[in-house]
Design an enzyme around this catalytic site. Structure first.
Site, PDB file in Angstrom:
ATOM      1  CB  CYS A 177      -2.746   0.739   8.464  1.00 10.84           C
ATOM      2  SG  CYS A 177      -1.347   0.537   7.400  1.00 10.84           S
ATOM      3  CG  HIS A 215      -2.133  -0.707   1.235  1.00  8.98           C
ATOM      4  ND1 HIS A 215      -2.636  -1.355   2.347  1.00  8.98           N
ATOM      5  CD2 HIS A 215      -3.032  -0.914   0.235  1.00  8.98           C
ATOM      6  CE1 HIS A 215      -3.782  -1.938   2.019  1.00  8.98           C
ATOM      7  NE2 HIS A 215      -4.044  -1.689   0.745  1.00  8.98           N
TER       8      HIS A 215
HETATM    9  N1  ARG Z   1      -3.973  -6.950   6.501  1.00 11.79           N
HETATM   10  C1  ARG Z   1      -4.364  -5.727   5.854  1.00 11.79           C
HETATM   11  C2  ARG Z   1      -4.292  -5.896   4.347  1.00 11.79           C
HETATM   12  O1  ARG Z   1      -3.432  -6.588   3.899  1.00 11.79           O
HETATM   13  C3  ARG Z   1      -3.503  -4.593   6.311  1.00 11.79           C
HETATM   14  C4  ARG Z   1      -3.928  -3.279   5.768  1.00 11.79           C
HETATM   15  C5  ARG Z   1      -2.999  -2.166   6.111  1.00 11.79           C
HETATM   16  N2  ARG Z   1      -3.536  -0.941   5.737  1.00 11.79           N
HETATM   17  C6  ARG Z   1      -2.869   0.033   5.125  1.00 11.79           C
HETATM   18  N3  ARG Z   1      -3.457   1.140   4.880  1.00 11.79           N
HETATM   19  N4  ARG Z   1      -1.641  -0.117   4.741  1.00 11.79           N
HETATM   20  O2  ARG Z   1      -5.089  -5.360   3.637  1.00 11.79           O
END
Ligand code: ARG
Length: 713
Positions: A264, A168
């Site tokens: 996050c 991300h």
């Molecule tokens: N386990 C989640 C996923 O893989 C974590 C999300 C983390 N969020 C972020 N904005 N980076 O989607």
């Protein structure tokens, strides 16, 4: 100021690592402690409450990742673009977040069904500029970016993520107050790094090292001059401190197990809208691919090059041929972050044989040459493949196909025999492959990638046999396999000769050193060779051997150095210089045997291209390389087969001038040379890794065997 910042969080009552959708979750399924997670989350919540107003959304059973509210959507003032999760594991969060946003009175936009976008996790407003940084590559699709621009009225800058640990954008990129940027550059491709550097001045960029990056330092919540994160190194604390920022560390190890940290776990709800041109430079085009897409690996190559070129794709449809001999067809939507990247990708796709769909009827773009010998920027660079360009409303075949040229268009003359027009009669324009140096001011050249198509021949259906006779890579060709290849080549040579075809040989001096001379002379004598290309050296060594029995001073019979032999090649050069030319030396009875002698005697045209290291040179050697290239090109014209014998330099030169469809046989003891030359992506190339003298002797033997067979019939 801090009062005005509103943040959305979701308590971790149902948080756990239940599945694996990013590399952090691997090995962590059910390994997090809910109590500890709750405690860490509470701490973060308390910290944030001192800098912002925090609102909560109800957690839902069965959706453990809902704690990561950054992925709920992207909020700008009253408008929300709802997330469309890439993985089914999180898609169930969508209705809950949608209901919550709507209950708050937001206008919620939803993206088309198969277009993933993961909210503020992949889209971050710049804190100084008026644009939105948007990530793609792992979760969000590039094609979602134009929607963001339209619905939110912002300029969107697309950044491609290339390290799956940073899947991300908010895991490796954090815009800070006053236009500072905390980020991990290796998480982005070169193009994206360049874009970042264009928009953020160097004194505002704060790159972090890998240690800070994997501790999620970039996954920070920034309110004014405070930066809240999991953990920071002393160096990072200093770097931020020097720029007037205070770091607040709050451990979030339990959430790192799911691939998230401070940022996050939050969604910023109060992003102001600033006057900004709503724009996204993302471009899309549809291409059509047809042929033996699967067995030739064409689809894979096309899709790979789109992604490695910085674009993304969507296969719109794929019709697989039913039988092995049936062609398949595919339509693929290609997207790229901007026009330059698109042009680059399209150029490569066209070279693979793809055609832009909308362009069926779009003519090629032309630009005028303003300076002779210089093409307009953005000119289309040609390949060895047959190419057609669309001029007016017809497809025209490019003549003089070769690699690395430009396509010049000459308008057709109105019938008659207008002597200085290169255009065709009957008003049909002519498209010609032209070297840059030959372009004339005023001439039109094809630019961009519109209205161009290349034709790739279908791979041979006799796949097994071509493999057998095909590339003998990596020096592992067994003797028997070399023999098999030689049988195939002998058969080709024989057939070409019998039907009056043309074979051109490119040869290096190794042919002479390895004792190949007697075999090559025989091929010439028996009419198998119709042109010889080389450099000064092959001729010098051949003549030295003919006159003195040595090659570079080594006795060819005994293999030992001859006293004073190192001067032999200079004596040979000197003798020919005295005669005036190789042909004159033959005429005067001074040169009486060897490769060059046979060429003269059998009227086989040859061309010797000079180089910086040439001794002499021989009077026949062309030291003007432009002239030499033209001479080579003339001798290659119309060739059916080119036999490349141990000369990388001259063979590469020849390869560049030769269109696809001409069979090439490359023989060299060095596998790297063979790979380089026979990897033309066409089935007609054969590589043989072996001693060239040995190869020639086998070839001659095989040819006489064949001739014997013929004689018996
Ligand atoms: N386990 C989640 C996923 O893989 C974590 C999300 C983390 N969020 C972020 N904005 N980076 O989607």
């Amino acid at each position: 100021m801090s009062d005005s910042v509103q943040i959305l969080m979701c308590p971790p009552h149902h948080y756990d690592v239940d599945y694996v959708i990013n590399p952090w979750m691997e090995g962590n399924v059910h390994r997090s402690s809910r109590e500890q997670a709750q405690e860490q989350w509470n701490k973060l919540y308390q910290v944030l409450k001192t800098y912002a107003t925090v609102t909560l959304v109800d957690p839902q059973i069965g959706w453990p990742d809902m704690v990561f509210t950054a992925n709920a959507g992207l909020v700008l003032e009253n408008t929300v673009v709802l997330s469309r999760f890439f993985h089914t594991e999180r898609q169930g969060e969508e209705p809950h977040f949608q209901a919550w946003f709507e209950a708050q009175g937001h206008t919620v936009h939803t993206l088309p069904k198969s277009l993933p976008f993961e909210g503020a996790g992949d889209a971050l407003l710049d804190r100084a500029g008026q644009w939105l940084w948007a990530g793609y590559g792992f979760r969000s699709e590039l094609d979602s970016h134009p929607y963001l621009a339209k619905w939110l009225g912002v300029e969107v800058l697309s950044l491609r993520l290339v390290d799956q640990r940073f899947y991300h954008l908010d895991t490796c990129f954090c815009p800070l107050t006053d236009g500072y940027l905390l980020y991990y550059p290796p998480a982005f491709d070169t193009y994206s790094n360049h874009l970042i550097e264009l928009r953020v001045p160097v004194e505002k960029r704060i790159p972090v090292d890998e240690v800070d990056a994997v501790n999620f330092a970039c996954n920070s919540v920034n309110v004014d001059r405070v930066v809240i994160m999991n953990q920071a190194s002393a160096g990072l604390k200093r770097a931020l401190g020097d720029r007037g920022f205070t770091i607040v560390e709050t451990p979030l190890g339990e959430f790192l197990k799911a691939g998230g940290a401070a940022k996050c776990l939050t969604l910023r709800m109060t992003e102001p809208r600033r006057a900004s041109p709503q724009a996204s430079t993302v471009q899309s085009r549809t291409i059509h691919l047809e042929g033996h897409l699967l067995d030739s690996g064409l689809v894979n190559r096309a899709l790979d090059l789109i992604v490695s070129g910085g674009g993304s794709f969507q296969v719109l449809n794929f019709n697989l041929g039913e039988q092995r001999q049936d062609p398949s067809a595919a339509e693929v939507k290609v997207s790229a972050p901007d026009a330059a990247v698109m042009a680059d990708i399209m150029g490569q796709l066209i070279d693979l044989g793809a055609m832009a769909v909308a362009e069926e009827s779009v003519p090629a773009q032309l630009a005028a040459v303003t300076q002779s010998g210089v093409a307009p920027d953005d000119f289309y660079v040609t390949t060895i493949y047959p190419t057609e360009v669309r001029v007016g409303n017809q497809w025209i075949k490019v003549v003089g196909q070769r690699m690395d040229g430009a396509i010049a268009i000459t308008p057709g003359s109105d019938g008659g025999s207008d002597s200085d027009s290169n255009g065709g009669s009957d008003g049909v324009p002519v498209a010609r492959c032209q070297l840059l140096r030959d372009l004339q001011a005023g001439e039109s050249v094809v630019v961009g990638s519109d209205g161009i198509r290349t034709l790739r021949s279908a791979p041979s259906l006799k796949k097994n046999s071509t493999e057998e006779f095909g590339f003998m890579g990596a020096g592992v060709s067994s003797e028997r396999r070399v023999e098999l290849v030689v049988e195939q080549i002998a058969w080709d040579l024989r057939r070409i000769r019998d039907r009056g075809g043309k074979v051109v040989v490119t040869a290096g001096p190794v042919v002479i050193h390895t004792g190949g001379s007697e075999h090559l002379t025989r091929l010439i004598r028996e009419g198998y060779v119709h042109g010889l290309l080389g450099g000064n050296a092959i001729a010098v060594h051949d003549i030295e051997q003919s006159m003195m029995g040595t090659s570079l001073g080594v006795d060819m019979q005994r293999g030992t150095s001859v006293h004073g032999g190192h001067r032999h090649h200079l004596k040979a050069i000197n003798t020919i210089r005295r005669c005036g030319s190789i042909a004159q030396a033959v005429e005067q009875g001074i040169l009486t045997s060897g490769v060059m002698y046979e060429c003269v005697k059998n009227k086989v045209p040859f061309s010797l291209a000079g180089s910086i290291r040439d001794d002499g040179p021989l009077p026949d050697t062309k030291m003007d390389l432009i002239e030499a290239q033209a001479d080579y090109a003339r001798l290659i014209e119309g060739a059916d087969l080119i036999l490349m014998l141990s000369t990388m330099l001259h063979s590469i030169g020849v390869g560049n001038m030769t269109p696809a469809g001409v069979k090439m046989v490359c023989v060299d003891i060095n596998p790297a040379v063979v790979t380089k030359l026979s990897d033309r992506g066409s089935v007609e190339s054969i590589g043989v890794v072996t001693d060239v003298g040995l190869f020639l002797s086998l070839l001659v033997k095989q040819l006489s065997k064949l001739t014997g067979q013929y004689a018996q019939v």
